[in-house]
Write a protein that holds these residues in place. Structure first.
Motif, mmCIF file in Angstrom:
data_model
loop_
_atom_site.group_PDB
_atom_site.id
_atom_site.type_symbol
_atom_site.label_atom_id
_atom_site.label_comp_id
_atom_site.label_asym_id
_atom_site.label_seq_id
_atom_site.Cartn_x
_atom_site.Cartn_y
_atom_site.Cartn_z
ATOM 1 N N GLY A 256 120.084 72.118 -46.020
ATOM 2 C CA GLY A 256 120.843 73.324 -46.330
ATOM 3 C C GLY A 256 121.440 73.305 -47.723
ATOM 4 O O GLY A 256 121.661 74.361 -48.328
ATOM 5 N N VAL A 257 121.695 72.109 -48.245
ATOM 6 C CA VAL A 257 122.255 71.991 -49.591
ATOM 7 C C VAL A 257 121.303 72.574 -50.630
ATOM 8 O O VAL A 257 121.725 73.158 -51.636
ATOM 9 C CB VAL A 257 122.570 70.513 -49.907
ATOM 10 N N ILE A 258 119.992 72.452 -50.395
ATOM 11 C CA ILE A 258 119.003 72.980 -51.339
ATOM 12 C C ILE A 258 118.419 74.305 -50.852
ATOM 13 O O ILE A 258 117.396 74.772 -51.368
ATOM 14 C CB ILE A 258 117.868 71.959 -51.589
ATOM 15 N N GLY A 259 119.066 74.886 -49.835
ATOM 16 C CA GLY A 259 118.660 76.205 -49.365
ATOM 17 C C GLY A 259 117.374 76.234 -48.581
ATOM 18 O O GLY A 259 116.658 77.245 -48.605
ATOM 19 N N MET A 260 117.051 75.172 -47.862
ATOM 20 C CA MET A 260 115.820 75.113 -47.076
ATOM 21 C C MET A 260 116.132 74.737 -45.633
ATOM 22 O O MET A 260 117.167 74.148 -45.330
ATOM 23 C CB MET A 260 114.851 74.080 -47.678
ATOM 24 N N ASP A 261 115.208 75.089 -44.736
ATOM 25 C CA ASP A 261 115.294 74.684 -43.343
ATOM 26 C C ASP A 261 114.623 73.313 -43.187
ATOM 27 O O ASP A 261 113.775 72.929 -43.996
ATOM 28 C CB ASP A 261 114.592 75.699 -42.438
ATOM 29 N N PRO A 262 114.990 72.564 -42.154
ATOM 30 C CA PRO A 262 114.335 71.266 -41.917
ATOM 31 C C PRO A 262 112.823 71.418 -41.777
ATOM 32 O O PRO A 262 112.340 72.350 -41.123
ATOM 33 C CB PRO A 262 114.971 70.791 -40.607
ATOM 34 N N VAL A 263 112.088 70.502 -42.395
ATOM 35 C CA VAL A 263 110.620 70.546 -42.318
ATOM 36 C C VAL A 263 110.068 69.359 -41.532
ATOM 37 O O VAL A 263 108.849 69.203 -41.416
ATOM 38 C CB VAL A 263 110.003 70.561 -43.739
ATOM 39 N N TRP A 264 110.935 68.516 -41.000
ATOM 40 C CA TRP A 264 110.505 67.371 -40.184
ATOM 41 C C TRP A 264 111.372 67.327 -38.925
ATOM 42 O O TRP A 264 112.223 66.467 -38.759
ATOM 43 C CB TRP A 264 110.630 66.069 -40.997
ATOM 44 N N PRO A 265 111.177 68.282 -38.015
ATOM 45 C CA PRO A 265 112.034 68.399 -36.824
ATOM 46 C C PRO A 265 111.643 67.410 -35.725
ATOM 47 O O PRO A 265 111.297 67.804 -34.610
ATOM 48 C CB PRO A 265 111.798 69.848 -36.395
ATOM 49 N N VAL A 266 111.700 66.130 -36.051
ATOM 50 C CA VAL A 266 111.321 65.078 -35.097
ATOM 51 C C VAL A 266 112.580 64.328 -34.680
ATOM 52 O O VAL A 266 113.377 63.919 -35.527
ATOM 53 C CB VAL A 266 110.301 64.106 -35.725
ATOM 54 N N HIS A 267 112.766 64.135 -33.380
ATOM 55 C CA HIS A 267 113.932 63.414 -32.884
ATOM 56 C C HIS A 267 113.971 62.009 -33.476
ATOM 57 O O HIS A 267 112.934 61.353 -33.633
ATOM 58 C CB HIS A 267 113.886 63.337 -31.360
ATOM 59 N N PHE A 268 115.169 61.527 -33.804
ATOM 60 C CA PHE A 268 115.257 60.257 -34.528
ATOM 61 C C PHE A 268 114.696 59.085 -33.734
ATOM 62 O O PHE A 268 114.199 58.115 -34.313
ATOM 63 C CB PHE A 268 116.703 59.984 -34.953
ATOM 64 N N THR A 269 114.718 59.135 -32.398
ATOM 65 C CA THR A 269 114.141 58.043 -31.625
ATOM 66 C C THR A 269 112.617 58.017 -31.741
ATOM 67 O O THR A 269 112.002 56.947 -31.702
ATOM 68 C CB THR A 269 114.535 58.163 -30.147
ATOM 69 N N ILE A 270 112.007 59.182 -31.880
ATOM 70 C CA ILE A 270 110.555 59.247 -32.101
ATOM 71 C C ILE A 270 110.242 58.853 -33.542
ATOM 72 O O ILE A 270 109.238 58.188 -33.833
ATOM 73 C CB ILE A 270 110.026 60.658 -31.796
ATOM 74 N N ASN A 271 111.116 59.264 -34.450
ATOM 75 C CA ASN A 271 110.945 58.941 -35.861
ATOM 76 C C ASN A 271 110.892 57.426 -36.073
ATOM 77 O O ASN A 271 110.118 56.924 -36.891
ATOM 78 C CB ASN A 271 112.097 59.538 -36.675
ATOM 79 N N VAL A 272 111.734 56.707 -35.349
ATOM 80 C CA VAL A 272 111.761 55.247 -35.454
ATOM 81 C C VAL A 272 110.395 54.663 -35.137
ATOM 82 O O VAL A 272 109.889 53.781 -35.847
ATOM 83 C CB VAL A 272 112.826 54.660 -34.507
ATOM 84 N N ALA A 273 109.767 55.143 -34.063
ATOM 85 C CA ALA A 273 108.463 54.629 -33.668
ATOM 86 C C ALA A 273 107.398 54.949 -34.715
ATOM 87 O O ALA A 273 106.567 54.093 -35.069
ATOM 88 C CB ALA A 273 108.065 55.214 -32.311
ATOM 89 N N ILE A 274 107.422 56.172 -35.243
ATOM 90 C CA ILE A 274 106.430 56.574 -36.243
ATOM 91 C C ILE A 274 106.545 55.716 -37.502
ATOM 92 O O ILE A 274 105.552 55.179 -38.014
ATOM 93 C CB ILE A 274 106.589 58.068 -36.588
#
Length: 535
Positions: free
Chosen positions: A452-470
């Motif tokens: 939001g600071v740079i005026g954009m929406d999230p582009v990686w909407p992955v839950h952090f627990t899944i992110n850890v595995a990836i």
């Protein structure tokens, strides 16, 4: 219903005072017997399995854990308790793979293992990060959460006064008695935590006529009492449960000095293994004595609007005088056990990894003095920072999730480093840099506040627990690739896992219940039973 009634009686205060008196007595008794740096940092490598297991449990349970577990069970469901009962997975890895390596290589800190396996720069990188997050997030966060909780029961005590009182009390006995004082007080704190929480759970269940049906009818939806949740669930989607939670737990239970220090202080390998497995068994208890009371509160206290008010309202409105004081003592125990552990581990890291140099060993009395000074210094820093957290807003939640950024490359270095000689120094060091950089980028891309600071929406909407595995998988590929094209140096046998040495000290031929293989199997089956029952 939302306000917490001041139901603290004189009897409750006497119970709490008695608890503090015992803690002071333990601290004085141990401090008089603490003579060297090894006594201060590793309890003279004299810890037995029961002390290790109970201390692992107590150091992990904080005031924010009690408040968070009951609050989430009241509002969103029991799924977050997976972080508790699934702790057995990394603790089994500790018992059978890493405890044999750590104890036979005689390390004092977990970053020291990375030095022996990879290089000193890898060690210092990991140690510096650990000190920062342990003091700024764990220790200061424990003081902050503890201050909030105490202010709930005693409105006349401000946040900064609570932080100073808790910090000074825990810091002084930790500086004087070191790890042994921490562990001995942890054993008492674990007993009080388990006893107080079990009494609260029993009283609440009795009020429901011991009926699980009453709990099911009170919760808002069918997934409330389920562990396995849909992919789009914001609390803990099922891939995160099966792949992410244990990876996050690996960092906490296998590589985090704040926890692993108890295992490093074991008097023998069997004691370390038995202690780790006991810790895993004890971690199943919170589901039944801390989480389910939150779900039961949905039936007994249906009008609570704020999650962090659930636990205080439960104990002040449902328990009689005396028992309220006992549970309060358990809450204070949770605060103390987290703060003292973080202070002791941070001072150990600073003195052993940064002050002590390979070419110049410190005398034991100087190591002890430096450790005492470091503990007191970190205590002051945490006390100063703790009240500032209230002004950080969403930043604090971001810092908590940043642990998911730290974990993936550390999992790769410890697992691949312990199980194979093929990894190189550059493969290890650059995997740390690459993994933390990639994790930070994905964290920012998926965070609404940051984008939001740079005026954009999230582009990686992955839950952090899944992110850890990836990210862990990507880091593993990177580690193997870099190691394949860089020079490999010889490593000592003691830093590589060897199956025949992992169990050579176990008590074969004695009572069956001392067989760590049987103990490990019981722990694994217990976790499987929890998953099946609450699927």
């Amino acid at each position: 219903m939302e306000e917490v009634q001041n139901a603290i009686t004189a009897l409750d205060l006497w119970v709490i005072a008695a608890y503090f008196a015992v803690i002071v007595g333990i601290g004085i008794w141990v401090s008089l017997r603490t003579e060297s740096g090894e006594d201060l940092f590793l309890a003279g490598r004299s810890l037995g399995w029961a002390a290790i297991g109970f201390s692992l449990f107590a150091s992990n349970i904080s005031s924010s854990t009690l408040i968070g577990l009951t609050g989430s069970a009241y509002t969103t469901g029991i799924a977050p308790s997976a972080y508790e009962w699934l702790a057995g997975v990394p603790l089994l890895l500790m018992a059978f793979i890493f405890a044999p390596i750590f104890l036979k290589s005689r390390i004092t800190t977990t970053p020291e293992y990375l030095d022996k396996r990879f290089s000193r720069r890898t060690r210092l990188y990991f140690s510096g990060l650990t000190i920062f997050f342990t003091i700024i997030v764990d220790c200061a966060g424990g003081l902050y959460a503890g201050g909030l909780v105490l202010n709930t029961f005693f409105p006349g005590i401000s946040l900064w006064q609570s932080a100073i009182a808790i910090g000074l009390f825990a810091g002084i006995y930790t500086a004087a008695g070191g790890l042994k004082a921490v562990v001995f007080t942890d054993v008492l704190q674990a007993v009080v935590l388990i006893g107080g929480s079990a009494i609260l759970a029993y009283v609440m269940f009795a009020d429901l006529n011991f009926s699980f049906a009453a709990i099911r009818e009170a919760v808002p939806n069918e997934n409330h009492l389920s562990m396995v949740l849909p992919l789009d669930n914001e609390t803990l989607p099922w891939p995160g449960l099966f792949f992410g939670v244990s990876l996050l737990g690996f960092w906490y239970w296998v590589t985090n000095q704040y926890i692993v220090q108890r295992v490093l202080g074991a008097k023998s390998l069997p004691d370390a293994q038995w202690g780790a497995i006991l810790g895993g068994m004890l971690k199943i208890l919170p589901l039944f004595i801390m989480v389910f009371p939150g779900a039961m509160a949905a039936a007994l206290l249906p009008d609570i609007e704020t999650a962090d008010r659930v636990f205080p309202i439960m104990i002040t409105q449902l328990l009689p005088a005396g028992l309220t004081g006992l549970v309060m003592a358990g809450l204070i125990a949770a605060i103390m056990s987290s703060v003292d552990s973080t202070l002791n581990s941070s001072s150990t890291l600073l003195v052993h990894d940064f002050v002590t140099r390979p070419e110049q060993k410190l005398e034991e009395h100087r190591r002890k003095r430096y450790g005492t000074m470091a503990t007191l210094g970190f205590m002051v820093l945490a006390i100063i920072w703790a009240p500032m957290i209230q002004f950080a807003g969403g930043l604090w939640a971001y810092l908590q999730q940043m642990f998911s950024v730290l974990v993936p490359p550390l999992v790769v270095l410890f697992v691949f480093g312990a199980l194979s000689r093929q990894g190189t120094e550059k493969g290890g060091f650059y995997t740390l840099i690459f993994g933390h950089g990639l994790g930070a980028i994905l964290f920012c891309l998926g965070n609404a506040g940051v984008m939001g600071v740079i005026g954009m929406d999230p582009v990686w909407p992955v839950h952090f627990t899944i992110n850890v595995a990836i990210v862990t998988v990507i880091c593993a590929v990177f580690y193997v690739a870099v190691s394949a094209v860089t020079e490999r140096r010889e490593v000592e046998d003691e830093v590589i896992w060897q199956r025949e040495k992992a169990l050579e000290d176990a008590a074969w031929g004695m009572e069956w219940y001392k067989d760590v293989r049987i103990q490990g199997t019981v722990l694994a089956l217990s976790m499987l039973a929890v998953l099946v029952i609450f699927w």
